[in-house]
Design a protein around this motif. Structure first.
Motif, mmCIF file in Angstrom:
data_model
loop_
_atom_site.group_PDB
_atom_site.id
_atom_site.type_symbol
_atom_site.label_atom_id
_atom_site.label_comp_id
_atom_site.label_asym_id
_atom_site.label_seq_id
_atom_site.Cartn_x
_atom_site.Cartn_y
_atom_site.Cartn_z
ATOM 1 N N SER A 1 4.397 -7.252 11.250
ATOM 2 C CA SER A 1 4.994 -8.563 10.304
ATOM 3 C C SER A 1 4.397 -8.206 9.054
ATOM 4 N N LEU A 2 4.843 -8.844 7.948
ATOM 5 C CA LEU A 2 4.383 -8.745 6.488
ATOM 6 C C LEU A 2 2.952 -9.480 6.357
ATOM 7 N N ASP A 3 2.665 -10.289 7.173
ATOM 8 C CA ASP A 3 1.363 -11.190 7.174
ATOM 9 C C ASP A 3 0.441 -10.034 7.801
ATOM 10 N N ASP A 4 0.657 -9.347 8.778
ATOM 11 C CA ASP A 4 -0.177 -8.279 9.161
ATOM 12 C C ASP A 4 -0.337 -6.887 8.218
ATOM 13 N N LEU A 5 0.631 -6.928 7.539
ATOM 14 C CA LEU A 5 0.601 -5.676 6.577
ATOM 15 C C LEU A 5 -0.554 -6.160 5.343
ATOM 16 N N ARG A 6 -0.145 -7.287 5.071
ATOM 17 C CA ARG A 6 -0.927 -7.968 4.063
ATOM 18 C C ARG A 6 -2.616 -7.794 4.409
ATOM 19 N N ALA A 7 -2.906 -7.877 5.530
ATOM 20 C CA ALA A 7 -4.232 -7.918 6.039
ATOM 21 C C ALA A 7 -4.729 -6.578 6.073
ATOM 22 N N MET A 8 -3.858 -5.350 6.042
ATOM 23 C CA MET A 8 -4.569 -4.197 5.825
ATOM 24 C C MET A 8 -5.046 -3.694 4.716
ATOM 25 N N PRO A 9 -6.259 -3.272 4.655
ATOM 26 C CA PRO A 9 -7.144 -3.067 3.547
ATOM 27 C C PRO A 9 -6.401 -1.644 2.939
ATOM 28 N N GLU A 10 -5.703 -0.963 3.893
ATOM 29 C CA GLU A 10 -5.400 0.411 3.254
ATOM 30 C C GLU A 10 -4.004 0.176 2.256
ATOM 31 N N GLU B 1 -3.736 -2.335 0.220
ATOM 32 C CA GLU B 1 -4.093 -3.196 -1.098
ATOM 33 C C GLU B 1 -3.497 -2.850 -2.198
ATOM 34 N N ASP B 2 -2.959 -1.589 -2.616
ATOM 35 C CA ASP B 2 -2.366 -1.198 -3.831
ATOM 36 C C ASP B 2 -0.838 -0.844 -3.438
ATOM 37 N N CYS B 3 -0.211 -1.160 -2.209
ATOM 38 C CA CYS B 3 0.912 -0.803 -1.910
ATOM 39 C C CYS B 3 1.952 -1.458 -2.665
ATOM 40 N N ARG B 4 3.059 -0.630 -3.313
ATOM 41 C CA ARG B 4 4.080 -1.284 -4.088
ATOM 42 C C ARG B 4 4.683 -2.157 -3.159
ATOM 43 N N LEU B 5 5.070 -2.085 -2.007
ATOM 44 C CA LEU B 5 5.763 -2.923 -1.247
ATOM 45 C C LEU B 5 5.388 -4.470 -1.205
ATOM 46 N N GLY C 1 6.584 -9.939 -6.543
ATOM 47 C CA GLY C 1 7.497 -9.697 -7.297
ATOM 48 C C GLY C 1 8.300 -8.496 -7.240
ATOM 49 N N ASN C 2 7.746 -7.693 -6.197
ATOM 50 C CA ASN C 2 8.742 -6.539 -6.102
ATOM 51 C C ASN C 2 9.920 -6.849 -5.154
ATOM 52 N N ARG C 3 11.038 -6.083 -5.777
ATOM 53 C CA ARG C 3 12.368 -6.259 -5.066
ATOM 54 C C ARG C 3 12.983 -5.110 -4.958
ATOM 55 N N LEU C 4 12.386 -3.966 -5.195
ATOM 56 C CA LEU C 4 12.773 -2.505 -4.963
ATOM 57 C C LEU C 4 13.194 -2.324 -3.480
ATOM 58 N N SER C 5 14.322 -1.782 -3.189
ATOM 59 C CA SER C 5 14.690 -1.610 -1.843
ATOM 60 C C SER C 5 14.465 -0.253 -1.388
ATOM 61 N N VAL C 6 13.938 0.629 -2.225
ATOM 62 C CA VAL C 6 13.576 1.972 -2.035
ATOM 63 C C VAL C 6 12.209 2.278 -2.742
ATOM 64 N N MET C 7 11.144 2.617 -2.162
ATOM 65 C CA MET C 7 10.102 2.924 -3.054
ATOM 66 C C MET C 7 9.049 3.986 -2.418
ATOM 67 N N PRO C 8 8.317 4.611 -3.019
ATOM 68 C CA PRO C 8 7.347 5.569 -2.514
ATOM 69 C C PRO C 8 6.112 4.960 -1.760
ATOM 70 N N LEU C 9 5.562 5.559 -0.751
ATOM 71 C CA LEU C 9 4.359 5.308 -0.327
ATOM 72 C C LEU C 9 3.497 6.638 -0.388
ATOM 73 N N ALA C 10 2.278 6.075 -0.318
ATOM 74 C CA ALA C 10 1.064 7.108 -0.537
ATOM 75 C C ALA C 10 0.921 7.614 1.023
ATOM 76 N N GLU C 11 0.520 8.983 1.066
ATOM 77 C CA GLU C 11 0.461 9.354 2.419
ATOM 78 C C GLU C 11 -0.595 8.506 3.229
ATOM 79 N N ALA C 12 -1.563 8.047 2.892
ATOM 80 C CA ALA C 12 -2.569 7.190 3.336
ATOM 81 C C ALA C 12 -1.923 5.913 3.885
ATOM 82 N N GLU C 13 -1.093 5.379 3.051
ATOM 83 C CA GLU C 13 -0.398 4.168 3.535
ATOM 84 C C GLU C 13 0.551 4.148 4.468
ATOM 85 N N PHE C 14 1.447 5.495 4.345
ATOM 86 C CA PHE C 14 2.136 5.668 5.357
ATOM 87 C C PHE C 14 1.373 5.841 6.667
ATOM 88 N N ALA C 15 0.528 6.533 6.747
ATOM 89 C CA ALA C 15 -0.321 6.943 8.111
ATOM 90 C C ALA C 15 -0.813 5.558 8.487
#
Length: 144
Positions: free
Chosen positions: A104-113, A115-119, A123-137
């Motif tokens: 869930s979004l709540d769980d994502l927000r709780a992940m320290p990895e 912290e800087d994720c664009r998603l 105010g982010n509304r982009l439907s497509v955006m890049p993720l860092a390798e570490a964020e993806f992992a």
DNA sequence: GCCAACGTTGGC
DNA sequence: GCCAACGTTGGC
């Protein structure tokens, strides 16, 4: 990549096996799709859902090419300013790769990895955006 | 080029 | 349904 599950969910992607990602009508999002290469992996995010969150991993099976819905007057994605001679919008084609335990979004927000994720940026509304390798992992690990 | 109006996204 | 964020449009 975000999708509203009422419109097109990760389950739908599993059912149809591959899907052209139509309807992206934002230049920044389009440009990110143009950078995608065959075999690239994608986090499939359910937006406007209860709750919103990550549903699975998909992969790029076909690189950017003109999104045919822009030329179709009966499509809600029709763009009268675009033409086959000078197409404005692209899509990529996705296939399912791995279903994840829903995050869930709540769980994502709780992940320290993340912290800087664009998603998760305000105010982010982009439907497509890049993720860092570490964020993806980190996301894949959280859903595995 | 500026900026107000408007439309869309997406969480809540 | 509300509203903040923000991209786009169009008058000037």
């Amino acid at each position: 990549m975000k999708s509203e599950p009422d419109v097109f969910s990760y389950d739908d992607l599993v059912t149809v096996r591959r899907e052209g990602w139509d309807g992206v009508r934002n230049y920044q999002a389009r440009n990110f799709m143009r950078e995608m290469r065959k075999g690239d992996l994608v986090i499939f995010y359910h937006s406007n859902a209860t709750p919103p969150g990550v549903a699975g991993v998909a992969k790029i099976v076909k690189e950017a090419e003109p999104d045919p819905t822009q030329f179709d007057p009966s499509s809600k994605y029709f763009d009268p300013k675009s033409s086959p001679e000078d197409p404005r919008w692209d899509w990529v084609t996705l296939a399912p790769k791995k279903r994840l335990k829903f995050i869930s979004l709540d769980d994502l927000r709780a992940m320290p990895e993340l912290e800087d994720c664009r998603l998760l940026a305000r105010g982010n509304r982009l439907s497509v955006m890049p993720l860092a390798e570490a964020e993806f992992a980190a996301i894949v690990a959280a859903g595995s």
